[in-house]
Motif scaffolding. Structure first.
Motif, PDB file in Angstrom:
ATOM      1  N   PRO A 124       4.034   5.555  -0.445  1.00 21.86           N
ATOM      2  CA  PRO A 124       4.417   6.763  -1.198  1.00 21.86           C
ATOM      3  C   PRO A 124       5.285   7.677  -0.336  1.00 21.86           C
ATOM      4  O   PRO A 124       5.217   7.648   0.896  1.00 21.86           O
ATOM      5  N   ASP A 125       6.093   8.482  -0.985  1.00 22.87           N
ATOM      6  CA  ASP A 125       6.927   9.445  -0.259  1.00 22.87           C
ATOM      7  C   ASP A 125       6.059  10.322   0.638  1.00 22.87           C
ATOM      8  O   ASP A 125       5.003  10.817   0.226  1.00 22.87           O
ATOM      9  N   GLY A 126       6.523  10.492   1.861  1.00 19.05           N
ATOM     10  CA  GLY A 126       5.836  11.375   2.788  1.00 19.05           C
ATOM     11  C   GLY A 126       4.709  10.737   3.569  1.00 19.05           C
ATOM     12  O   GLY A 126       4.108  11.392   4.431  1.00 19.05           O
ATOM     13  N   THR A 128       3.453   7.798   6.239  1.00 16.95           N
ATOM     14  CA  THR A 128       3.945   6.898   7.279  1.00 16.95           C
ATOM     15  C   THR A 128       2.766   6.163   7.920  1.00 16.95           C
ATOM     16  O   THR A 128       1.636   6.656   7.927  1.00 16.95           O
TER      17      THR A 128
END
Length: 267
Positions: A124-126, A128
């Protein structure tokens, strides 16, 4: 039993029991067929490949003798007896209960090809992923484990701190969002075998269902493949078992840990 399941179960019994489970141990003693392991953090661990054909009375005596062994060591605060569903162990459950062991939730022993799991999974975005190599990362990993499994992770932190700097068989991975760990898991390579184990997979409730656990698992599998392992094993909860099954993993048996606290852990 299918041929594939039989093959994987045989590999599990031959390669992953006894000495393989004592990696990183402080000490190990033998008691008949039992391996009595002493780990950092005051934790005892009892395992075996089989019980040597012992009958119920002999099993009862083994349980009593193993318990006496750990009670005689003041540094041991808790012990775990690891059972497997496919073992011939007459009367073991009853003997463990009689000696004040408490069974935990059964888990599925899952085994599959490492390459099948070593895929690319979008995050998902954001979010890591990173491999933990410092104490700050260890603390974040243990915070996730404590929140998800509702356990005291102080003994785990002590063990990981003692192993991580010099143990090339251990990797710890976390997923982070905005500097906060939201998921984590370990990779344990097993020396002189085909196997690497994926352990401790945990994702905070608010972050589940977004593919983070799958991505974390795939990252660990890719590392295992790079390091020459061809099989992955995992003791899986009912949350993670279906994910592994989608990648062709096979449930070869079950495992139920029985635990007992012997004395308070030193502050």
């Amino acid at each position: 039993m299918s041929d594939e399941r039989a093959r994987l179960l045989a590999a599990y019994d031959e390669q992953l029991r006894t000495h393989a489970e004592a990696q990183g141990a402080q000490a190990m003693d033998r008691l008949g067929p039992l391996w009595l392991v002493k780990n950092a953090g005051g934790r005892g661990f009892i395992t075996y490949r089989d019980l040597g054909g012992a009958d119920a009375e002999e099993v009862r005596k083994l349980v009593a003798a193993a318990l006496a062994h750990y009670r005689a060591d003041p540094s041991i605060t808790m012990i775990e007896w690891k059972t497997r569903g496919h073992d011939h162990a007459p009367g073991l459950h009853e003997a463990l209960l009689e000696h004040d062991f408490t069974p935990e939730e059964p888990e599925s022993i899952m085994i599959g090809e490492a390459a099948a799991l070593a895929v690319e999974v979008p995050l998902p975005d954001g979010v890591t992923l990173r491999r933990v190599e410092d104490d700050e990362g260890l603390l974040r990993f243990c915070e996730v484990e404590a929140a998800v499994f509702e356990i005291d992770t102080a003994p785990m932190l002590q063990i990981l701190r003692s192993r991580l700097p010099d143990d090339d068989l251990l990797e710890i991975w976390i997923a982070e969002a905005d500097g906060v760990a939201v998921s984590g898991g370990r990779l344990e390579l097993v020396r002189d075998t085909e196997f690497a184990g994926i352990w401790g997979g945990a994702t905070l409730p608010g972050w589940r269902g977004r593919g983070i656990y799958r991505a974390l698992t795939a990252a660990r599998a890719r590392s295992a493949v790079r390091l020459g392992r061809t099989l992955i094993n995992s003791d899986s909860t009912e949350d993670s078992r279906p994910i592994l099954e989608r990648y062709g993993f096979v449930k070869v048996s079950t495992t139920t840990p029985y635990s007992q606290t012997l004395r308070p852990r030193p502050e």
